[in-house]
Design an enzyme around this catalytic site. Structure first.
Site, PDB file in Angstrom:
ATOM      1  N   ARG A  63       0.821  -1.223   0.000  1.00 44.16           N
ATOM      2  CA  ARG A  63       0.000   0.000   0.000  1.00 44.16           C
ATOM      3  C   ARG A  63       0.847   1.261   0.000  1.00 44.16           C
ATOM      4  NH1 ARG A  63      -4.250  -1.497   4.622  1.00 44.16           N
ATOM      5  NH2 ARG A  63      -2.257  -1.576   5.675  1.00 44.16           N
ATOM      6  N   GLU A 100       6.471  -9.108  14.185  1.00 47.22           N
ATOM      7  CA  GLU A 100       5.898  -9.637  15.422  1.00 47.22           C
ATOM      8  C   GLU A 100       5.673 -11.135  15.311  1.00 47.22           C
ATOM      9  OE1 GLU A 100       3.291  -6.864  13.884  1.00 47.22           O
ATOM     10  OE2 GLU A 100       5.367  -6.202  13.990  1.00 47.22           O
TER      11      GLU A 100
END
Length: 183
Positions: A63, A100
Protein backbone atom coordinates in the site's frame (compact mmCIF):
# COMPACT_ATOMS: atom_id res chain seq x y z
CA UNK A 1 -2.49 20.91 5.99
CA UNK A 2 -5.84 22.29 6.98
CA UNK A 3 -7.99 20.76 9.71
CA UNK A 4 -10.68 20.23 7.06
CA UNK A 5 -8.32 18.07 4.99
CA UNK A 6 -7.40 15.97 8.03
CA UNK A 7 -11.09 15.55 8.82
CA UNK A 8 -11.81 14.54 5.20
CA UNK A 9 -9.05 11.92 5.29
CA UNK A 10 -10.12 10.57 8.69
CA UNK A 11 -13.71 10.24 7.46
CA UNK A 12 -12.46 7.95 4.67
CA UNK A 13 -10.68 5.56 7.06
CA UNK A 14 -12.89 2.67 8.15
CA UNK A 15 -12.28 1.12 11.58
CA UNK A 16 -12.86 -2.64 11.53
CA UNK A 17 -12.86 -4.14 15.03
CA UNK A 18 -11.58 -7.67 15.65
CA UNK A 19 -9.92 -8.06 12.25
CA UNK A 20 -7.88 -10.04 11.32
CA UNK A 21 -8.16 -11.47 14.83
CA UNK A 22 -9.96 -10.66 18.08
CA UNK A 23 -8.70 -7.55 19.83
CA UNK A 24 -7.20 -5.94 16.72
CA UNK A 25 -8.64 -2.69 15.32
CA UNK A 26 -7.90 -2.81 11.58
CA UNK A 27 -7.63 0.56 9.81
CA UNK A 28 -9.05 0.08 6.31
CA UNK A 29 -7.59 2.77 4.05
CA UNK A 30 -9.42 1.67 0.91
CA UNK A 31 -11.76 4.67 1.18
CA UNK A 32 -8.81 7.07 1.06
CA UNK A 33 -7.35 5.31 -1.98
CA UNK A 34 -10.71 5.22 -3.78
CA UNK A 35 -11.22 8.98 -3.34
CA UNK A 36 -9.47 11.42 -5.66
CA UNK A 37 -9.82 14.11 -2.97
CA UNK A 38 -8.51 11.69 -0.33
CA UNK A 39 -5.41 10.93 -2.41
CA UNK A 40 -4.83 14.64 -3.10
CA UNK A 41 -5.25 15.54 0.56
CA UNK A 42 -2.90 12.73 1.62
CA UNK A 43 -0.20 13.69 -0.89
CA UNK A 44 -0.49 17.38 -0.03
CA UNK A 45 -0.24 16.63 3.70
CA UNK A 46 2.90 14.55 3.21
CA UNK A 47 4.44 17.15 0.92
CA UNK A 48 3.70 19.92 3.45
CA UNK A 49 5.90 18.23 6.07
CA UNK A 50 8.51 16.76 3.71
CA UNK A 51 12.15 17.79 3.95
CA UNK A 52 13.62 20.02 1.25
CA UNK A 53 15.41 18.58 -1.75
CA UNK A 54 13.70 15.22 -2.19
CA UNK A 55 14.85 13.55 -5.39
CA UNK A 56 13.08 10.19 -5.08
CA UNK A 57 10.20 8.64 -3.15
CA UNK A 58 10.54 5.05 -1.92
CA UNK A 59 7.24 3.26 -1.21
CA UNK A 60 6.90 0.04 0.76
CA UNK A 61 5.15 -3.03 -0.62
CA UNK A 62 2.24 -2.88 -1.14
CA UNK A 63 0.00 0.00 0.00
CA UNK A 64 3.01 2.29 0.29
CA UNK A 65 3.14 2.08 -3.50
CA UNK A 66 -0.22 3.87 -3.70
CA UNK A 67 0.68 6.63 -1.26
CA UNK A 68 4.30 6.99 -2.41
CA UNK A 69 3.56 7.06 -6.13
CA UNK A 70 0.86 9.68 -5.57
CA UNK A 71 3.30 11.88 -3.63
CA UNK A 72 6.02 11.40 -6.28
CA UNK A 73 3.63 12.33 -9.08
CA UNK A 74 2.53 15.48 -7.24
CA UNK A 75 6.20 16.45 -6.72
CA UNK A 76 7.19 15.58 -10.29
CA UNK A 77 9.93 13.18 -9.14
CA UNK A 78 10.60 9.46 -9.45
CA UNK A 79 9.28 6.59 -7.37
CA UNK A 80 11.07 3.39 -6.40
CA UNK A 81 9.25 0.33 -5.02
CA UNK A 82 10.73 -1.46 -2.02
CA UNK A 83 9.40 -4.95 -2.76
CA UNK A 84 8.80 -8.13 -0.81
CA UNK A 85 11.30 -10.89 -1.61
CA UNK A 86 10.99 -12.63 -4.95
CA UNK A 87 8.98 -9.91 -6.72
CA UNK A 88 11.86 -8.30 -8.64
CA UNK A 89 14.19 -9.82 -11.22
CA UNK A 90 17.86 -9.86 -10.25
CA UNK A 91 20.12 -8.22 -9.53
CA UNK A 92 18.68 -6.96 -6.25
CA UNK A 93 19.88 -5.94 -2.82
CA UNK A 94 17.98 -7.49 0.08
CA UNK A 95 17.50 -7.02 3.79
CA UNK A 96 15.69 -9.33 6.21
CA UNK A 97 13.97 -8.08 9.34
CA UNK A 98 11.89 -9.31 12.25
CA UNK A 99 8.14 -8.99 12.45
CA UNK A 100 5.90 -9.64 15.42
CA UNK A 101 5.08 -13.02 13.89
CA UNK A 102 8.25 -14.03 12.04
CA UNK A 103 10.71 -12.62 9.51
CA UNK A 104 10.34 -10.85 6.19
CA UNK A 105 12.67 -9.65 3.46
CA UNK A 106 12.59 -6.51 1.33
CA UNK A 107 14.40 -6.14 -1.98
CA UNK A 108 15.41 -3.17 -4.08
CA UNK A 109 16.54 -3.49 -7.67
CA UNK A 110 20.21 -2.65 -8.02
CA UNK A 111 20.97 0.64 -9.80
CA UNK A 112 17.50 2.02 -9.02
CA UNK A 113 18.91 4.46 -6.47
CA UNK A 114 21.95 6.56 -7.33
CA UNK A 115 24.67 7.10 -4.74
CA UNK A 116 23.81 10.15 -2.65
CA UNK A 117 20.28 10.46 -4.02
CA UNK A 118 17.98 12.16 -1.49
CA UNK A 119 15.13 9.77 -0.69
CA UNK A 120 11.96 9.99 1.43
CA UNK A 121 10.38 6.70 2.56
CA UNK A 122 6.57 6.78 2.32
CA UNK A 123 4.15 4.14 3.57
CA UNK A 124 0.49 3.84 4.43
CA UNK A 125 0.81 2.86 8.09
CA UNK A 126 3.34 3.07 10.90
CA UNK A 127 2.86 0.41 13.58
CA UNK A 128 6.03 -1.00 15.19
CA UNK A 129 8.35 0.57 12.60
CA UNK A 130 10.12 -2.65 11.64
CA UNK A 131 9.37 -2.56 7.93
CA UNK A 132 10.12 1.17 7.57
CA UNK A 133 13.36 0.81 9.51
CA UNK A 134 14.42 -2.09 7.27
CA UNK A 135 13.53 -0.10 4.14
CA UNK A 136 15.62 2.83 5.38
CA UNK A 137 18.59 0.51 6.00
CA UNK A 138 18.17 -1.07 2.56
CA UNK A 139 18.10 2.33 0.88
CA UNK A 140 21.19 3.50 2.78
CA UNK A 141 22.97 0.26 1.82
CA UNK A 142 22.11 1.09 -1.82
CA UNK A 143 23.78 4.50 -1.48
CA UNK A 144 20.74 6.69 -0.82
CA UNK A 145 20.76 9.68 1.50
CA UNK A 146 17.72 9.02 3.69
CA UNK A 147 15.80 12.25 4.37
CA UNK A 148 12.99 10.86 6.53
CA UNK A 149 9.82 8.83 6.80
CA UNK A 150 6.21 9.86 6.09
CA UNK A 151 3.05 7.87 6.78
CA UNK A 152 -0.65 8.28 6.13
CA UNK A 153 -1.57 6.73 9.53
CA UNK A 154 0.50 6.26 12.68
CA UNK A 155 -0.82 3.85 15.29
CA UNK A 156 -0.09 5.28 18.73
CA UNK A 157 1.10 2.91 21.44
CA UNK A 158 3.11 0.53 19.25
CA UNK A 159 6.39 2.53 19.50
CA UNK A 160 6.97 2.74 15.75
CA UNK A 161 7.96 6.40 15.81
CA UNK A 162 10.28 5.81 18.74
CA UNK A 163 11.92 2.89 16.91
CA UNK A 164 12.59 5.01 13.83
CA UNK A 165 13.78 8.05 15.78
CA UNK A 166 16.13 5.92 17.89
CA UNK A 167 17.74 4.21 14.86
CA UNK A 168 21.41 5.20 15.14
CA UNK A 169 22.04 4.38 11.48
CA UNK A 170 19.34 6.79 10.29
CA UNK A 171 20.91 9.73 12.09
CA UNK A 172 17.73 11.17 13.57
CA UNK A 173 15.83 11.76 10.33
CA UNK A 174 12.32 13.17 10.79
CA UNK A 175 9.21 11.00 11.07
CA UNK A 176 5.85 12.48 10.03
CA UNK A 177 2.31 11.14 9.87
CA UNK A 178 -0.90 12.63 8.53
CA UNK A 179 -3.20 10.92 11.05
CA UNK A 180 -2.44 9.50 14.48
CA UNK A 181 -4.87 6.89 15.73
CA UNK A 182 -4.89 4.58 18.75
CA UNK A 183 -3.65 1.04 18.03
Amino acid sequence: MTPDAVDRIRALVRDVPNFPEPGVMFRDLTGVFASAQGLRDTADAIIATAPEGIELIAGLDARGFIVGATVAARLGIGFVPVRKAGKLPPPTTAISFDLEYGRATFELRDTTVNAGQRVLVVDDLLATGGSARAAGALLRRSGAHLLGYSFLVELIGLAGRESLEADPEAGGVPVHSVLTLPA
